[in-house]
Design a protein around this motif. Structure first.
Motif, PDB file in Angstrom:
ATOM      1  N   VAL A 255       0.834  -1.200   0.000  1.00 45.96           N
ATOM      2  CA  VAL A 255       0.000   0.000   0.000  1.00 45.96           C
ATOM      3  C   VAL A 255       0.865   1.244   0.000  1.00 45.96           C
ATOM      4  CG1 VAL A 255      -1.721   1.311   1.290  1.00 45.96           C
ATOM      5  CG2 VAL A 255      -1.918  -1.168   1.138  1.00 45.96           C
ATOM      6  N   LEU A 256       1.946   1.215   0.796  1.00 46.62           N
ATOM      7  CA  LEU A 256       2.875   2.346   0.873  1.00 46.62           C
ATOM      8  C   LEU A 256       3.499   2.615  -0.490  1.00 46.62           C
ATOM      9  CD1 LEU A 256       3.761   4.146   3.261  1.00 46.62           C
ATOM     10  CD2 LEU A 256       5.781   2.675   3.492  1.00 46.62           C
ATOM     11  N   SER A 257       3.814   1.560  -1.248  1.00 44.78           N
ATOM     12  CA  SER A 257       4.418   1.706  -2.570  1.00 44.78           C
ATOM     13  C   SER A 257       3.459   2.363  -3.553  1.00 44.78           C
ATOM     14  CB  SER A 257       4.849   0.337  -3.106  1.00 44.78           C
ATOM     15  OG  SER A 257       5.841  -0.230  -2.290  1.00 44.78           O
ATOM     16  N   VAL A 258       2.199   1.954  -3.515  1.00 45.53           N
ATOM     17  CA  VAL A 258       1.199   2.536  -4.420  1.00 45.53           C
ATOM     18  C   VAL A 258       1.004   4.015  -4.121  1.00 45.53           C
ATOM     19  CG1 VAL A 258      -1.229   2.510  -5.071  1.00 45.53           C
ATOM     20  CG2 VAL A 258       0.005   0.361  -4.804  1.00 45.53           C
ATOM     21  N   VAL A 259       0.899   4.365  -2.840  1.00 46.01           N
ATOM     22  CA  VAL A 259       0.732   5.765  -2.448  1.00 46.01           C
ATOM     23  C   VAL A 259       1.932   6.584  -2.907  1.00 46.01           C
ATOM     24  CG1 VAL A 259       0.589   7.352  -0.488  1.00 46.01           C
ATOM     25  CG2 VAL A 259      -0.761   5.247  -0.489  1.00 46.01           C
ATOM     26  N   ALA A 260       3.138   6.041  -2.724  1.00 45.48           N
ATOM     27  CA  ALA A 260       4.358   6.749  -3.136  1.00 45.48           C
ATOM     28  C   ALA A 260       4.362   7.005  -4.640  1.00 45.48           C
ATOM     29  CB  ALA A 260       5.594   5.942  -2.727  1.00 45.48           C
ATOM     30  N   ALA A 261       3.942   6.008  -5.420  1.00 42.87           N
ATOM     31  CA  ALA A 261       3.902   6.171  -6.878  1.00 42.87           C
ATOM     32  C   ALA A 261       2.922   7.264  -7.287  1.00 42.87           C
ATOM     33  CB  ALA A 261       3.512   4.846  -7.535  1.00 42.87           C
ATOM     34  N   ILE A 262       1.752   7.276  -6.679  1.00 45.54           N
ATOM     35  CA  ILE A 262       0.747   8.302  -6.991  1.00 45.54           C
ATOM     36  C   ILE A 262       1.279   9.684  -6.644  1.00 45.54           C
ATOM     37  CG2 ILE A 262      -1.549   9.168  -6.384  1.00 45.54           C
ATOM     38  CD1 ILE A 262      -2.385   6.244  -5.918  1.00 45.54           C
ATOM     39  N   MET A 263       1.936   9.807  -5.500  1.00 46.05           N
ATOM     40  CA  MET A 263       2.485  11.092  -5.068  1.00 46.05           C
ATOM     41  C   MET A 263       3.547  11.611  -6.041  1.00 46.05           C
ATOM     42  SD  MET A 263       0.872  11.974  -2.311  1.00 46.05           S
ATOM     43  CE  MET A 263      -0.549  11.170  -3.062  1.00 46.05           C
ATOM     44  N   SER A 264       4.418  10.706  -6.535  1.00 48.41           N
ATOM     45  CA  SER A 264       5.490  11.145  -7.438  1.00 48.41           C
ATOM     46  C   SER A 264       4.917  11.724  -8.726  1.00 48.41           C
ATOM     47  CB  SER A 264       6.445   9.988  -7.742  1.00 48.41           C
ATOM     48  OG  SER A 264       5.796   8.966  -8.463  1.00 48.41           O
ATOM     49  N   PHE A 265       3.870  11.086  -9.266  1.00 53.07           N
ATOM     50  CA  PHE A 265       3.218  11.643 -10.448  1.00 53.07           C
ATOM     51  C   PHE A 265       2.519  12.956 -10.111  1.00 53.07           C
ATOM     52  CE2 PHE A 265       3.606   7.287 -12.069  1.00 53.07           C
ATOM     53  CZ  PHE A 265       3.978   7.540 -13.370  1.00 53.07           C
ATOM     54  N   GLY A 266       1.940  13.033  -8.918  1.00 50.74           N
ATOM     55  CA  GLY A 266       1.226  14.242  -8.504  1.00 50.74           C
ATOM     56  C   GLY A 266       2.107  15.465  -8.492  1.00 50.74           C
ATOM     57  N   TYR A 267       3.241  15.403  -7.777  1.00 44.65           N
ATOM     58  CA  TYR A 267       4.073  16.615  -7.692  1.00 44.65           C
ATOM     59  C   TYR A 267       4.774  16.921  -9.009  1.00 44.65           C
ATOM     60  CZ  TYR A 267       8.127  13.541  -6.511  1.00 44.65           C
ATOM     61  OH  TYR A 267       9.118  12.579  -6.494  1.00 44.65           O
ATOM     62  N   SER A 268       5.044  15.890  -9.810  1.00 48.44           N
ATOM     63  CA  SER A 268       5.668  16.137 -11.110  1.00 48.44           C
ATOM     64  C   SER A 268       4.721  16.903 -12.030  1.00 48.44           C
ATOM     65  CB  SER A 268       6.085  14.820 -11.762  1.00 48.44           C
ATOM     66  OG  SER A 268       7.037  14.134 -10.978  1.00 48.44           O
ATOM     67  N   PHE A 269       3.466  16.468 -12.097  1.00 51.14           N
ATOM     68  CA  PHE A 269       2.482  17.152 -12.948  1.00 51.14           C
ATOM     69  C   PHE A 269       2.195  18.563 -12.434  1.00 51.14           C
ATOM     70  CE2 PHE A 269       1.170  12.852 -14.518  1.00 51.14           C
ATOM     71  CZ  PHE A 269       1.355  13.122 -15.861  1.00 51.14           C
ATOM     72  N   ILE A 270       2.172  18.749 -11.126  1.00 55.74           N
ATOM     73  CA  ILE A 270       1.961  20.090 -10.571  1.00 55.74           C
ATOM     74  C   ILE A 270       3.100  21.008 -10.987  1.00 55.74           C
ATOM     75  CG2 ILE A 270       1.930  21.443  -8.431  1.00 55.74           C
ATOM     76  CD1 ILE A 270       0.386  19.129  -7.144  1.00 55.74           C
ATOM     77  N   GLY A 271       4.342  20.508 -10.894  1.00 49.19           N
ATOM     78  CA  GLY A 271       5.501  21.312 -11.289  1.00 49.19           C
ATOM     79  C   GLY A 271       5.455  21.709 -12.751  1.00 49.19           C
ATOM     80  N   ILE A 272       5.121  20.764 -13.623  1.00 46.70           N
ATOM     81  CA  ILE A 272       5.014  21.059 -15.054  1.00 46.70           C
ATOM     82  C   ILE A 272       3.883  22.054 -15.307  1.00 46.70           C
ATOM     83  CG2 ILE A 272       4.448  20.089 -17.312  1.00 46.70           C
ATOM     84  CD1 ILE A 272       5.789  17.494 -16.411  1.00 46.70           C
ATOM     85  N   GLY A 273       2.741  21.822 -14.668  1.00 39.53           N
ATOM     86  CA  GLY A 273       1.594  22.712 -14.859  1.00 39.53           C
ATOM     87  C   GLY A 273       1.881  24.130 -14.427  1.00 39.53           C
ATOM     88  N   LEU A 274       2.528  24.296 -13.267  1.00 37.72           N
ATOM     89  CA  LEU A 274       2.873  25.633 -12.790  1.00 37.72           C
ATOM     90  C   LEU A 274       3.853  26.325 -13.739  1.00 37.72           C
ATOM     91  CD1 LEU A 274       3.256  24.894  -8.966  1.00 37.72           C
ATOM     92  CD2 LEU A 274       1.517  26.348 -10.013  1.00 37.72           C
ATOM     93  N   SER A 275       4.810  25.560 -14.246  1.00 36.53           N
ATOM     94  CA  SER A 275       5.795  26.140 -15.170  1.00 36.53           C
ATOM     95  C   SER A 275       5.131  26.608 -16.457  1.00 36.53           C
ATOM     96  CB  SER A 275       6.881  25.104 -15.485  1.00 36.53           C
ATOM     97  OG  SER A 275       7.610  24.747 -14.336  1.00 36.53           O
ATOM     98  N   ILE A 276       4.269  25.766 -17.015  1.00 38.39           N
ATOM     99  CA  ILE A 276       3.577  26.137 -18.252  1.00 38.39           C
ATOM    100  C   ILE A 276       2.689  27.366 -18.033  1.00 38.39           C
ATOM    101  CG2 ILE A 276       1.834  25.382 -19.920  1.00 38.39           C
ATOM    102  CD1 ILE A 276       2.964  22.548 -19.643  1.00 38.39           C
ATOM    103  N   ALA A 277       2.014  27.426 -16.874  1.00 39.74           N
ATOM    104  CA  ALA A 277       1.167  28.581 -16.570  1.00 39.74           C
ATOM    105  C   ALA A 277       1.988  29.859 -16.499  1.00 39.74           C
ATOM    106  CB  ALA A 277       0.430  28.351 -15.246  1.00 39.74           C
ATOM    107  N   GLN A 278       3.183  29.778 -15.910  1.00 39.84           N
ATOM    108  CA  GLN A 278       4.068  30.946 -15.829  1.00 39.84           C
ATOM    109  C   GLN A 278       4.526  31.387 -17.217  1.00 39.84           C
ATOM    110  OE1 GLN A 278       5.373  32.712 -13.089  1.00 39.84           O
ATOM    111  NE2 GLN A 278       3.919  31.669 -11.760  1.00 39.84           N
ATOM    112  N   ILE A 279       4.859  30.412 -18.064  1.00 37.73           N
ATOM    113  CA  ILE A 279       5.321  30.738 -19.422  1.00 37.73           C
ATOM    114  C   ILE A 279       4.201  31.406 -20.218  1.00 37.73           C
ATOM    115  CG2 ILE A 279       6.107  29.747 -21.616  1.00 37.73           C
ATOM    116  CD1 ILE A 279       7.473  27.537 -19.934  1.00 37.73           C
TER     117      ILE A 279
END
Length: 491
Positions: free
Chosen positions: A201-225
């Motif tokens: 369960v811990l592994s699944v949660v960790a995987a979801i979190m890694s995609f979450g913060y990565s997409f947030i970072g990309i989204g924020l960068s694109i919004a700034q551009i």
């Protein structure tokens, strides 16, 4: 009852319930719940296929390494940055194809269930001990690096809220030590879980979190551009005489290469992923296709993170683009991204450390087989949950490990240099050297033949690059230590 393994060996078993090694037919299990997660999300009808293997690779690759890619590209520039990242992806993919051919023993055809088993049976004891040294050193480095990263992210949550309330000009500084201690306490508790099987369960949660913060970072960068916010960039990255000295430029480029290597540090689980595949078609054929799909998708993802981050922050890009506060609003999204990072690293820490725990405890059990403190399990009933088996050795050894890693992180809280060191130190042996050496044995490549020379040349070139990146990271750590007061890390 007959033994299914014996029947298979004799060619008399007609059942489809078992594979050729006598084990239950593979359906794609990996880290417990990943397959079920992928089936729910993508409605796949079968397990142990090209699709599930590709998904496992993507999940294994994408992690905290994406956080430093904007800084890494800033050190090298618009041209060399993507090119170096692309070269790392090509080399990693090529060596993963060699590793795929080493899943089965070259003589007996028996399966290798783990990377370590493949090295031991193919290359022998001496090189296996070198593998153990590389792996366990990498586990220790990752533990320290994850403690640093998670504490910075937890501090960033507090700072994001402060900036929203007090304004962007406010300092909102906070000490990182208390967050490192908090992270260490969480790991102390989780480290008492006996083994990998309790971490699904811990592994699944960790995987979801890694995609979450990565997409947030990309989204924020694109919004700034899109909003017209651009940093000062150049074709060659940070400029000598303007941003850094020539010496700093060279060292930073090498450290950046270590950071990029860290982003591709996943070879140690490729054999385990391949072992989830069904017997037909041949596992190595499917795995090569899965490796190509996985690396193409993750490299595209990395380029998005690195290039959009560099476009926004330019040559002033921070080591971790989600804690450097080039982004301020929406503050709740910044805080959410950093919560995702911290939660991801809580789980990832345990996934990396469990093999090290197992090694230490197994060696202790072999050395003192009659010691009751080592062997005895004391069942403790936890109300409303389960029965926990308490073991004194597990408590003492794992507590010492977590406390030691936390103290070291408080002494050397330098994110990029640690990430660069971990990546550079582990990339050559785990991603390059062992796959090449095993493939040479497996394919019976003649010594000093053209193919042998080319493979060895690739290995030596990667070794030189790794050594230079290690030297740069160590140099960065030393320089930072000379100007840093221990236990006084502040965000």
């Amino acid at each position: 009852m007959s033994n299914p393994g014996s029947s298979l060996e004799n060619g008399t078993n007609n059942t489809t319930d078992f594979d050729d090694d006598g084990k239950p037919r593979r359906k794609g299990w990996f880290f417990g719940l990943f397959d079920d997660l992928f089936l729910v999300v993508f409605s796949w009808q079968s397990k142990g296929t090209l699709l599930t293997a590709s998904a496992h690779i993507i999940t294994a690759v994408i992690g905290s390494g994406v956080l430093s890619l904007a800084w890494a590209v800033a050190q090298i520039g618009w041209i060399a940055g993507p090119l170096v990242l692309f070269v790392f992806s090509i080399v990693t993919w090529f060596c993963s194809t060699l590793l795929a051919d080493c899943y089965r023993h070259p003589v007996t055809g028996a399966r290798h269930y783990t990377y370590r088993q493949a090295v031991k049976s193919t290359l022998g004891g001496t090189k296996f001990r070198f593998l153990a040294l590389a792996q366990y050193s990498n586990f220790i480095g990752v533990s320290i690096g994850y403690t640093i990263t998670a504490s910075f992210s937890m501090a960033a949550v507090k700072r994001a809220i402060c900036f929203h309330k007090e304004g962007h000009k406010a300092g909102c500084h906070t000490t990182n030590n208390k967050f490192m201690i908090l992270f260490g306490i969480a790991e102390l508790i989780l480290s008492q879980l006996p083994n990998f099987h309790k971490l699904s369960v811990l592994s699944v949660v960790a995987a979801i979190m890694s995609f979450g913060y990565s997409f947030i970072g990309i989204g924020l960068s694109i919004a700034q551009i899109i909003g017209g916010n651009h940093g000062r960039t150049s074709l060659i990255g940070v400029q000598v005489g303007v941003d850094v000295t020539l010496e700093e430029k060279i060292w930073n480029i090498l450290t950046a290469m270590g950071n990029m290597a860290f982003a591709y540090a996943f070879s140690m689980v490729l054999i385990e992923i391949q072992d989830t595949l069904k017997s037909g078609p041949p596992e190595n054929v499917v795995m090569k296709k899965a490796s190509l799909i996985g690396i193409v998708i993750t490299t595209t993802f990395y380029l998005l993170c690195g290039l959009t981050g560099y476009a926004v922050f330019g040559n002033d890009a921070s080591g971790n683009f989600l804690t450097g506060f080039g982004f301020y609003e929406p503050y709740w999204l910044i805080a959410l991204a950093n919560v995702c990072i911290a939660v991801h690293l809580v789980g990832a820490y345990q996934v990396f450390c469990q093999p090290f725990y197992d090694f230490v405890e197994t060696q202790c059990a072999k050395t003192w087989p009659a010691n009751k403190l080592i062997k005895t399990e004391h069942p403790i009933k936890v109300p409303l949950l389960c029965t926990y088996n308490f073991n004194m050795l597990r408590l003492v050894c794992r507590t010492i490990y977590v406390v030691t890693m936390t103290v070291i992180a408080m002494l050397f809280p330098f994110f990029n240099d640690f990430v660069g060191f971990i990546g550079a130190f582990s990339f050559w042996p785990l991603t390059i050297y062992f796959p090449i050496e095993m493939y040479i044995v497996h394919a019976k490549i003649v010594r000093f033949s053209s193919k042998w020379i080319l493979l060895k040349l690739l290995s030596y070139i990667c070794l030189i690059v790794s050594l230079l990146a290690v030297a740069a990271s160590v140099r960065g750590l030393v320089v930072n230590v000379t100007s840093f007061k221990p236990f006084q890390s502040v965000s």
